[in-house]
Design a protein around this motif. Structure first.
Motif, PDB file in Angstrom:
ATOM      1  N   VAL A 279     -11.393   1.335   5.407  1.00  0.00           N
ATOM      2  CA  VAL A 279     -11.213  -0.095   5.167  1.00  0.00           C
ATOM      3  C   VAL A 279      -9.820  -0.359   4.602  1.00  0.00           C
ATOM      4  CG1 VAL A 279     -11.959  -2.028   3.730  1.00  0.00           C
ATOM      5  CG2 VAL A 279     -13.656  -0.601   4.874  1.00  0.00           C
ATOM      6  N   VAL A 280      -9.427   0.464   3.621  1.00  0.00           N
ATOM      7  CA  VAL A 280      -8.086   0.335   3.035  1.00  0.00           C
ATOM      8  C   VAL A 280      -7.016   0.499   4.109  1.00  0.00           C
ATOM      9  CG1 VAL A 280      -6.437   1.481   1.499  1.00  0.00           C
ATOM     10  CG2 VAL A 280      -8.757   1.016   0.707  1.00  0.00           C
ATOM     11  N   ASN A 281      -7.212   1.484   4.972  1.00  0.00           N
ATOM     12  CA  ASN A 281      -6.217   1.774   6.004  1.00  0.00           C
ATOM     13  C   ASN A 281      -6.200   0.734   7.125  1.00  0.00           C
ATOM     14  OD1 ASN A 281      -5.271   4.044   4.713  1.00  0.00           O
ATOM     15  ND2 ASN A 281      -6.662   5.430   5.787  1.00  0.00           N
ATOM     16  N   LEU A 282      -7.198  -0.124   7.170  1.00  0.00           N
ATOM     17  CA  LEU A 282      -7.169  -1.241   8.109  1.00  0.00           C
ATOM     18  C   LEU A 282      -6.233  -2.346   7.633  1.00  0.00           C
ATOM     19  CD1 LEU A 282     -10.974  -1.560   8.985  1.00  0.00           C
ATOM     20  CD2 LEU A 282      -9.178  -0.592  10.416  1.00  0.00           C
ATOM     21  N   VAL A 283      -5.988  -2.390   6.317  1.00  0.00           N
ATOM     22  CA  VAL A 283      -5.182  -3.450   5.718  1.00  0.00           C
ATOM     23  C   VAL A 283      -3.777  -2.969   5.369  1.00  0.00           C
ATOM     24  CG1 VAL A 283      -5.049  -5.103   3.809  1.00  0.00           C
ATOM     25  CG2 VAL A 283      -7.282  -4.446   4.743  1.00  0.00           C
ATOM     26  N   LEU A 284      -3.661  -1.718   4.868  1.00  0.00           N
ATOM     27  CA  LEU A 284      -2.412  -1.258   4.267  1.00  0.00           C
ATOM     28  C   LEU A 284      -1.231  -1.002   5.207  1.00  0.00           C
ATOM     29  CD1 LEU A 284      -3.226   1.245   1.376  1.00  0.00           C
ATOM     30  CD2 LEU A 284      -2.252  -1.043   1.237  1.00  0.00           C
ATOM     31  N   PRO A 285      -1.416  -0.414   6.414  1.00  0.00           N
ATOM     32  CA  PRO A 285      -0.242   0.016   7.190  1.00  0.00           C
ATOM     33  C   PRO A 285       0.869  -1.018   7.353  1.00  0.00           C
ATOM     34  CG  PRO A 285      -2.204   0.927   8.175  1.00  0.00           C
ATOM     35  CD  PRO A 285      -2.666   0.005   7.080  1.00  0.00           C
ATOM     36  N   PRO A 286       0.579  -2.255   7.777  1.00  0.00           N
ATOM     37  CA  PRO A 286       1.692  -3.204   7.888  1.00  0.00           C
ATOM     38  C   PRO A 286       2.324  -3.536   6.548  1.00  0.00           C
ATOM     39  CG  PRO A 286      -0.420  -4.318   8.243  1.00  0.00           C
ATOM     40  CD  PRO A 286      -0.701  -2.851   8.227  1.00  0.00           C
ATOM     41  N   MET A 287       1.531  -3.521   5.485  1.00  0.00           N
ATOM     42  CA  MET A 287       2.071  -3.791   4.153  1.00  0.00           C
ATOM     43  C   MET A 287       2.966  -2.661   3.685  1.00  0.00           C
ATOM     44  SD  MET A 287      -1.294  -5.411   2.326  1.00  0.00           S
ATOM     45  CE  MET A 287      -0.402  -5.569   0.790  1.00  0.00           C
ATOM     46  N   ILE A 288       2.577  -1.419   3.966  1.00  0.00           N
ATOM     47  CA  ILE A 288       3.405  -0.272   3.594  1.00  0.00           C
ATOM     48  C   ILE A 288       4.760  -0.375   4.276  1.00  0.00           C
ATOM     49  CG2 ILE A 288       3.660   2.237   3.790  1.00  0.00           C
ATOM     50  CD1 ILE A 288       0.604   2.439   3.623  1.00  0.00           C
ATOM     51  N   ALA A 289       4.750  -0.660   5.576  1.00  0.00           N
ATOM     52  CA  ALA A 289       6.001  -0.760   6.321  1.00  0.00           C
ATOM     53  C   ALA A 289       6.891  -1.867   5.769  1.00  0.00           C
ATOM     54  CB  ALA A 289       5.698  -1.005   7.801  1.00  0.00           C
ATOM     55  N   GLU A 290       6.296  -3.014   5.448  1.00  0.00           N
ATOM     56  CA  GLU A 290       7.083  -4.148   4.974  1.00  0.00           C
ATOM     57  C   GLU A 290       7.624  -3.909   3.569  1.00  0.00           C
ATOM     58  OE1 GLU A 290       6.369  -8.892   4.053  1.00  0.00           O
ATOM     59  OE2 GLU A 290       5.169  -7.899   5.602  1.00  0.00           O
ATOM     60  N   ILE A 291       6.786  -3.412   2.653  1.00  0.00           N
ATOM     61  CA  ILE A 291       7.227  -3.166   1.271  1.00  0.00           C
ATOM     62  C   ILE A 291       8.291  -2.076   1.234  1.00  0.00           C
ATOM     63  CG2 ILE A 291       6.486  -2.386  -1.026  1.00  0.00           C
ATOM     64  CD1 ILE A 291       3.730  -3.600  -0.407  1.00  0.00           C
ATOM     65  N   PHE A 292       8.095  -1.025   2.018  1.00  0.00           N
ATOM     66  CA  PHE A 292       9.077   0.060   2.044  1.00  0.00           C
ATOM     67  C   PHE A 292      10.401  -0.419   2.622  1.00  0.00           C
ATOM     68  CE2 PHE A 292      11.080   3.831   3.915  1.00  0.00           C
ATOM     69  CZ  PHE A 292      11.069   4.692   2.821  1.00  0.00           C
ATOM     70  N   ALA A 293      10.338  -1.271   3.649  1.00  0.00           N
ATOM     71  CA  ALA A 293      11.570  -1.802   4.250  1.00  0.00           C
ATOM     72  C   ALA A 293      12.372  -2.619   3.244  1.00  0.00           C
ATOM     73  CB  ALA A 293      11.233  -2.656   5.469  1.00  0.00           C
ATOM     74  N   LYS A 294      11.680  -3.240   2.277  1.00  0.00           N
ATOM     75  CA  LYS A 294      12.355  -4.019   1.236  1.00  0.00           C
ATOM     76  C   LYS A 294      12.832  -3.147   0.081  1.00  0.00           C
ATOM     77  CE  LYS A 294       9.711  -8.223   2.254  1.00  0.00           C
ATOM     78  NZ  LYS A 294       8.693  -9.178   1.767  1.00  0.00           N
ATOM     79  N   GLY A 295      12.462  -1.845   0.076  1.00  0.00           N
ATOM     80  CA  GLY A 295      12.933  -0.913  -0.949  1.00  0.00           C
ATOM     81  C   GLY A 295      12.197  -0.978  -2.273  1.00  0.00           C
ATOM     82  N   ASP A 296      11.022  -1.602  -2.307  1.00  0.00           N
ATOM     83  CA  ASP A 296      10.277  -1.753  -3.565  1.00  0.00           C
ATOM     84  C   ASP A 296       9.282  -0.597  -3.740  1.00  0.00           C
ATOM     85  OD1 ASP A 296       9.010  -2.593  -5.838  1.00  0.00           O
ATOM     86  OD2 ASP A 296       8.542  -4.607  -5.115  1.00  0.00           O
ATOM     87  N   ARG A 297       9.782   0.544  -4.212  1.00  0.00           N
ATOM     88  CA  ARG A 297       8.943   1.735  -4.364  1.00  0.00           C
ATOM     89  C   ARG A 297       7.879   1.553  -5.448  1.00  0.00           C
ATOM     90  NH1 ARG A 297      12.100   2.203  -0.723  1.00  0.00           N
ATOM     91  NH2 ARG A 297      13.162   4.088  -0.019  1.00  0.00           N
ATOM     92  N   GLN A 298       8.226   0.838  -6.501  1.00  0.00           N
ATOM     93  CA  GLN A 298       7.277   0.658  -7.600  1.00  0.00           C
ATOM     94  C   GLN A 298       6.022  -0.070  -7.130  1.00  0.00           C
ATOM     95  OE1 GLN A 298       8.606  -1.855 -10.833  1.00  0.00           O
ATOM     96  NE2 GLN A 298       7.456  -0.667 -12.342  1.00  0.00           N
ATOM     97  N   THR A 299       6.217  -1.175  -6.423  1.00  0.00           N
ATOM     98  CA  THR A 299       5.069  -1.916  -5.901  1.00  0.00           C
ATOM     99  C   THR A 299       4.290  -1.073  -4.897  1.00  0.00           C
ATOM    100  OG1 THR A 299       6.123  -4.059  -6.216  1.00  0.00           O
ATOM    101  CG2 THR A 299       4.376  -3.951  -4.573  1.00  0.00           C
TER     102      THR A 299
END
Length: 450
Positions: A279-299
């Motif tokens: 269930v988590v992996n149904l939601v997280l992948p696009p968010m991981i890509a977007e947050i990482f692209a912005k460089g926000d490792r803490q979040t």
């Protein structure tokens, strides 16, 4: 964790949870119906047919199912809709060509493969249906993951598995009430019909949604760029399949159809333990890509560890219940003929729990551009799992194969957790939030509100 991230986690998570719970319930009902519609030997062939369809679809997708999530999510986050549209179009085109080639080869060699490897004339007689189902499954997955890249978790859940599962469950129920029994061919025909109707509707909605993105997509992204992202993911997913379901194939090579049916029943129940992380992996992948692209490792680490902990709580409780009441659970779902799979269920359940405790480490690697590392880890763990399963299948039977699968899954997840830390600087595994973590979350929330 800013407001938009939290809102998407909540809304997407709500759809993912409800969709996954419904799909699990429908899966249990359909499995119980098939176990009562088919004789024991045919049920073993049915589990193998599903596994072959999954394998062919993975090969046919060529890694595009994950690449499209990453590219579309990145493009949306960076305000580049033309690139997102191009990614969706190239994914559907590339996947269609790829699965057509894969299934053509399978239709030519499938009957001989079934007889020589699985010693199953039942499988050899339904090769055409298996190939057709694999084509539909490939398109179904690519459509669902395209929706996921657009952050539309609702449509991803509906057209991924929920709608076809609902339709086929209704068809199985009608057949059980009217006839009381069936054969493998009719069961597969019902699956093809239900999945085909679902994917046709899904493609129509996706193309209409992609058309509204705007921009000229003709030169926004090339197939070469998509392929460069996708091919390591393809190798990774295939080796992940070897870890997850290669054990069933190996058991079929050395043991009876009854052993395969019992192991398949245990495997399908054990896979439900990973449902919270799924269930988590149904939601997280696009968010991981977007947050990482912005460089926000803490979040990113906060999101990953928080969701891993949420997934681990119900998974741990379910494992305890499964280990204690394994025989009764199998009897309830599949009937008394398959209670000998109790020890196998307990062993496989522990492997699933380890995977949940590690968190979304695999998706984090692929969504942050480290798909090659993921490929190497998966290939190495796949070799270990297959080699150990071949040895233990001869000496320990189904329980030995389950031990091999659990060991392989544990090694893979441990390696992925440390690879994520080395490559991105974040941890993905479960953990209770510290006071400093909570303070940081409040501070970040305050900045987002301002």
């Amino acid at each position: 964790m800013d407001g938009s991230v939290k809102q998407r986690l909540f809304s997407g998570g709500l759809w993912a949870v409800s969709g996954q719970v419904l799909r699990m319930l429908l899966g249990l009902i359909s499995s119980a119906l098939v176990a009562r519609l088919l004789p024991v030997a045919a049920l073993g062939a049915y589990f193998l047919a599903i596994s072959i369809v999954d394998f062919l679809a993975l090969v046919g997708q060529g890694g595009l199912q994950t690449a499209v999530v990453r590219v579309v999510a990145e493009s949306v986050g960076l305000k580049n809709p033309a690139r997102a549209k191009a990614a969706i179009n190239l994914t559907l085109l590339g996947g269609s060509v790829s699965i057509a080639i894969v299934v053509t080869v399978f239709w030519l060699w499938g009957p001989r493969f079934s007889d020589m490897v699985f010693h199953s004339s039942l499988l050899a007689g339904v090769i055409g249906l298996i190939g057709l189902w694999a084509i539909i499954m490939t398109l179904q997955q690519l459509v669902a993951e395209s929706f996921r890249g657009l952050h539309d978790i609702r449509l991803a859940a509906v057209f991924g598995r929920l709608l076809p599962s609902s339709l086929v469950c209704a068809l199985f129920g009608i057949q059980w009430l009217v006839q009381g029994s069936s054969d493998l061919r009719r069961i597969l025909i019902l699956w093809v019909a239900a999945s085909g109707m679902s994917v046709l509707v899904g493609i129509g909605i996706l193309l209409r949604k992609a058309g509204r993105l705007g921009g000229d997509s003709r030169h926004a992204l090339s197939m070469r760029e998509m392929s460069g992202i996708a091919w390591p993911i393809a190798i990774t997913t295939i080796t992940l399949f070897a870890v997850a379901q290669g054990d069933l194939w190996i058991l079929a090579m050395f043991r009876s159809a009854k052993a395969v049916a019992s192991y398949g029943a245990a495997l399908r129940i054990a896979s439900m333990i990973g449902a919270p992380l799924l269930v988590v992996n149904l939601v997280l992948p696009p968010m991981i890509a977007e947050i990482f692209a912005k460089g926000d490792r803490q979040t990113l680490e906060k999101v990953l560890r928080f969701t891993a902990t949420l997934a681990a709580i119900p998974a741990t409780l379910v494992v305890f219940a499964v280990v204690v009441e394994r025989n009764e659970i199998i009897r309830l779902i599949y009937g008394a003929r398959y209670v000998d799979a109790g020890p196998v269920l307990a062993i496989l359940s522990l492997g699933q729990l380890i995977s949940v405790l590690a968190g979304s480490c695999g998706f984090t690697l692929t969504m942050t551009g480290h798909q090659t590392s993921m490929m190497i880890i998966s290939a190495a763990s796949g070799v270990v799992t297959i080699g150990l399963a071949v040895v233990l299948a001869r000496t320990g039977g189904a329980a030995g194969v389950a031990v091999a699968a659990t060991v392989g899954m544990a090694l893979q997840n441990i390696a992925m957790v440390y690879a994520v830390k080395a490559k991105t600087g974040v941890w993905t595994y479960v953990g209770l939030p510290s006071a400093s973590w909570i303070d940081a979350l409040k501070s970040h929330r305050g900045r987002a509100d301002r």
